[in-house]
Design a protein around this motif. Structure first.
Motif, PDB file in Angstrom:
ATOM      1  N   THR A  23      42.364  40.185  37.736  1.00 13.72           N
ATOM      2  CA  THR A  23      43.724  39.807  38.096  1.00 13.72           C
ATOM      3  C   THR A  23      44.390  39.192  36.884  1.00 13.72           C
ATOM      4  OG1 THR A  23      43.009  39.361  40.352  1.00 13.72           O
ATOM      5  CG2 THR A  23      45.138  38.452  39.678  1.00 13.72           C
ATOM      6  N   TYR A  24      45.486  39.803  36.451  1.00 13.83           N
ATOM      7  CA  TYR A  24      46.156  39.347  35.247  1.00 13.83           C
ATOM      8  C   TYR A  24      47.499  38.748  35.591  1.00 13.83           C
ATOM      9  CZ  TYR A  24      42.755  41.622  32.239  1.00 13.83           C
ATOM     10  OH  TYR A  24      41.611  41.978  31.608  1.00 13.83           O
ATOM     11  N   ARG A  25      47.898  37.812  34.784  1.00  8.63           N
ATOM     12  CA  ARG A  25      49.246  37.291  34.872  1.00  8.63           C
ATOM     13  C   ARG A  25      50.184  38.229  34.124  1.00  8.63           C
ATOM     14  NH1 ARG A  25      49.930  31.820  35.840  1.00  8.63           N
ATOM     15  NH2 ARG A  25      51.622  31.788  34.326  1.00  8.63           N
ATOM     16  N   VAL A  26      51.435  37.883  34.102  1.00  7.99           N
ATOM     17  CA  VAL A  26      52.417  38.738  33.432  1.00  7.99           C
ATOM     18  C   VAL A  26      52.134  38.842  31.944  1.00  7.99           C
ATOM     19  CG1 VAL A  26      54.875  39.002  32.938  1.00  7.99           C
ATOM     20  CG2 VAL A  26      54.140  38.152  35.170  1.00  7.99           C
ATOM     21  N   ASP A  27      51.671  37.755  31.328  1.00  9.28           N
ATOM     22  CA  ASP A  27      51.426  37.773  29.894  1.00  9.28           C
ATOM     23  C   ASP A  27      50.076  38.373  29.532  1.00  9.28           C
ATOM     24  OD1 ASP A  27      49.868  35.826  30.939  1.00  9.28           O
ATOM     25  OD2 ASP A  27      50.659  34.177  29.727  1.00  9.28           O
ATOM     26  N   GLY A  28      49.316  38.890  30.487  1.00  4.82           N
ATOM     27  CA  GLY A  28      48.075  39.582  30.177  1.00  4.82           C
ATOM     28  C   GLY A  28      46.854  38.692  30.109  1.00  4.82           C
ATOM     29  N   ILE A  29      46.962  37.427  30.430  1.00  3.64           N
ATOM     30  CA  ILE A  29      45.832  36.510  30.385  1.00  3.64           C
ATOM     31  C   ILE A  29      45.244  36.386  31.792  1.00  3.64           C
ATOM     32  CG2 ILE A  29      45.079  34.174  29.810  1.00  3.64           C
ATOM     33  CD1 ILE A  29      47.381  33.960  27.900  1.00  3.64           C
ATOM     34  N   SER A  30      43.935  36.526  31.906  1.00  6.54           N
ATOM     35  CA  SER A  30      43.298  36.442  33.211  1.00  6.54           C
ATOM     36  C   SER A  30      43.463  35.046  33.792  1.00  6.54           C
ATOM     37  CB  SER A  30      41.816  36.792  33.095  1.00  6.54           C
ATOM     38  OG  SER A  30      41.143  35.829  32.303  1.00  6.54           O
ATOM     39  N   ARG A  31      43.435  34.997  35.119  1.00  5.27           N
ATOM     40  CA  ARG A  31      43.634  33.714  35.782  1.00  5.27           C
ATOM     41  C   ARG A  31      42.484  32.754  35.496  1.00  5.27           C
ATOM     42  NH1 ARG A  31      47.793  33.887  39.364  1.00  5.27           N
ATOM     43  NH2 ARG A  31      48.562  35.946  39.988  1.00  5.27           N
ATOM     44  N   ARG A  32      41.279  33.281  35.369  1.00  8.05           N
ATOM     45  CA  ARG A  32      40.142  32.423  35.065  1.00  8.05           C
ATOM     46  C   ARG A  32      40.291  31.801  33.686  1.00  8.05           C
ATOM     47  NH1 ARG A  32      34.293  34.880  35.951  1.00  8.05           N
ATOM     48  NH2 ARG A  32      35.186  34.914  38.071  1.00  8.05           N
ATOM     49  N   ARG A  33      40.704  32.625  32.718  1.00  8.54           N
ATOM     50  CA  ARG A  33      40.900  32.080  31.376  1.00  8.54           C
ATOM     51  C   ARG A  33      42.055  31.083  31.352  1.00  8.54           C
ATOM     52  NH1 ARG A  33      41.178  36.297  26.536  1.00  8.54           N
ATOM     53  NH2 ARG A  33      39.098  36.665  27.437  1.00  8.54           N
ATOM     54  N   MET A  34      43.107  31.390  32.111  1.00 12.92           N
ATOM     55  CA  MET A  34      44.232  30.475  32.186  1.00 12.92           C
ATOM     56  C   MET A  34      43.811  29.133  32.782  1.00 12.92           C
ATOM     57  SD  MET A  34      47.379  29.748  31.657  1.00 12.92           S
ATOM     58  CE  MET A  34      48.054  31.365  31.228  1.00 12.92           C
ATOM     59  N   ALA A  35      42.982  29.178  33.825  1.00 16.74           N
ATOM     60  CA  ALA A  35      42.498  27.942  34.438  1.00 16.74           C
ATOM     61  C   ALA A  35      41.643  27.143  33.452  1.00 16.74           C
ATOM     62  CB  ALA A  35      41.699  28.264  35.699  1.00 16.74           C
ATOM     63  N   GLY A  36      40.800  27.860  32.688  1.00 19.10           N
ATOM     64  CA  GLY A  36      39.981  27.174  31.693  1.00 19.10           C
ATOM     65  C   GLY A  36      40.819  26.493  30.631  1.00 19.10           C
ATOM     66  N   ARG A  37      41.853  27.183  30.182  1.00 20.70           N
ATOM     67  CA  ARG A  37      42.727  26.581  29.177  1.00 20.70           C
ATOM     68  C   ARG A  37      43.474  25.383  29.742  1.00 20.70           C
ATOM     69  NH1 ARG A  37      45.566  31.737  25.999  1.00 20.70           N
ATOM     70  NH2 ARG A  37      43.626  32.635  25.184  1.00 20.70           N
ATOM     71  N   GLY A  41      43.160  21.720  28.227  1.00 25.43           N
ATOM     72  CA  GLY A  41      44.346  21.004  27.768  1.00 25.43           C
ATOM     73  C   GLY A  41      44.526  19.673  28.476  1.00 25.43           C
ATOM     74  N   ALA A  42      44.208  19.645  29.777  1.00 26.61           N
ATOM     75  CA  ALA A  42      44.330  18.389  30.526  1.00 26.61           C
ATOM     76  C   ALA A  42      43.334  17.349  30.017  1.00 26.61           C
ATOM     77  CB  ALA A  42      44.115  18.653  32.011  1.00 26.61           C
ATOM     78  N   LEU A  43      42.113  17.776  29.697  1.00 24.72           N
ATOM     79  CA  LEU A  43      41.113  16.843  29.181  1.00 24.72           C
ATOM     80  C   LEU A  43      41.511  16.312  27.806  1.00 24.72           C
ATOM     81  CD1 LEU A  43      37.797  18.654  30.232  1.00 24.72           C
ATOM     82  CD2 LEU A  43      38.867  16.646  31.296  1.00 24.72           C
ATOM     83  N   ILE A  44      42.031  17.190  26.961  1.00 18.93           N
ATOM     84  CA  ILE A  44      42.476  16.739  25.641  1.00 18.93           C
ATOM     85  C   ILE A  44      43.653  15.779  25.771  1.00 18.93           C
ATOM     86  CG2 ILE A  44      43.509  17.497  23.460  1.00 18.93           C
ATOM     87  CD1 ILE A  44      41.923  20.086  23.727  1.00 18.93           C
ATOM     88  N   GLY A  45      44.599  16.114  26.658  1.00 17.24           N
ATOM     89  CA  GLY A  45      45.720  15.212  26.877  1.00 17.24           C
ATOM     90  C   GLY A  45      45.287  13.863  27.411  1.00 17.24           C
ATOM     91  N   LEU A  46      44.298  13.873  28.323  1.00 14.27           N
ATOM     92  CA  LEU A  46      43.792  12.615  28.875  1.00 14.27           C
ATOM     93  C   LEU A  46      43.119  11.777  27.790  1.00 14.27           C
ATOM     94  CD1 LEU A  46      43.292  10.862  31.373  1.00 14.27           C
ATOM     95  CD2 LEU A  46      41.166  12.131  31.734  1.00 14.27           C
TER      96      LEU A  46
END
Length: 304
Positions: A23-37, A41-46
């Motif tokens: 399942t891909y988003r419009v920009d071609g990135i899989s949802r699993r990879r998007m969730a990982g990113r 990002g949330a951990l780095i921001g925290l």
């Protein structure tokens, strides 16, 4: 009559099973990879926000809770919002005057840097004159010098100019030490703009000043934003020169006033944390205001 052989039965084609696809988003990135990113990002921001959260929580504690062993990670006696009210009336330093002094010095130094660096960067990017590279090299060398190593000389110079213990002294010092960075940043942005844009505007009758302000400035807006943020934050946090030159408690900026709460035998940590949080707010407001105009300036002004 001879029997005829039955015709061979051909296998009926079966419907091809569609292959499994992600399942891909419009920009071609899989949802699993998007969730990982997103989680990364949330951990780095925290991790970056943790010191500020500690200061915020510490400013809402009593001094006894901050110094307790084992430490109390959250206020045990309720949130001490009164710390933010009482710190303005502490006998150590007049914080309202210190905040006003910091704002005046930082804003004035930033405006002065923009006033000088903008035409200088445009001229060095558009015109070739003898000694141009030597001039730019000397400008960047000044970035190696910091107020901390020149405080004695700056103090004597301000005494000679009769500017000691004045806002003007700190405005000039902060502007001087941030001018080189702003000039180099804006010079690189001006140099990236094709000269044909200037020539087309001049053919239409625009003068040099109009070309600079109506054509080039919108295109170099990201560079202006960078120079503003760097200069303002640097002037806002400046400490060494202010400690030596600003002798009156009312004229000292927050960076110097903060040290008044740190004593040899006792430190009012709840006020130190509270003042630190207050000092962060104007910088956050500056980022919020400028960020809205950053993207719009990337292409504005390029179309006639």
């Amino acid at each position: 009559m001879a029997a005829t052989a039955p015709a061979p039965v051909l296998d009926r084609p079966t419907a091809a099973q569609p292959p499994r696809t992600k399942t891909y988003r419009v920009d071609g990135i899989s949802r699993r990879r998007m969730a990982g990113r997103t989680i990364t990002g949330a951990l780095i921001g925290l991790a970056f926000l943790t010191p500020y959260l500690i200061m915020l929580v510490g400013s809402l504690k009593t001094r006894a809770e901050i110094l307790s062993v084992p430490p109390a990670y959250f206020p045990q006696d309720g949130l001490q919002f009164g710390n933010y009210a009482t710190m303005w009336d502490t006998p150590e330093t007049p914080l309202p005057f210190n905040l006003g002094s910091t704002i005046i010095i930082a804003v004035s130094a930033t405006l002065l840097v923009l006033l000088v660096a903008t035409p200088a960067a445009y001229y060095t990017a558009r015109f070739r004159f003898p000694g141009r590279m030597v001039f730019l090299f000397l400008v960047i060398i000044t970035q190696m010098l910091q107020p901390a190593v020149l405080t004695a000389g700056l103090f004597r110079q301000m005494l000679w100019l009769d500017l000691n213990n004045t806002w003007l002294a700190m405005i000039l010092i902060n502007a001087a030490f941030n001018l080189s960075f702003a000039l180099w940043i804006m010079h690189s942005f001006f140099a990236a703009i094709p000269k044909e844009i200037d020539e087309a505007a001049q053919i239409d009758g625009a003068g040099r000043l109009r070309v600079l302000f109506t054509i080039n400035l919108p295109l170099v807006w990201p560079g202006i934003v960078t120079a503003v943020i760097f200069t303002f934050v640097s002037a806002w946090n400046e400490f060494a020169a202010s400690l030596v030159i600003m002798s009156t408690a009312e004229n000292q900026p927050l960076s110097v006033a903060l040290t008044k709460f740190i004593g040899q035998y006792s430190t009012s940590w709840q006020y130190v944390f509270g003042i630190s949080i207050v000092a962060i707010v104007p910088v956050i407001i500056l980022f919020a205001v400028i960020e809205k105009r950053l993207i719009g300036g990337l292409t504005a002004g390029a179309v006639k």
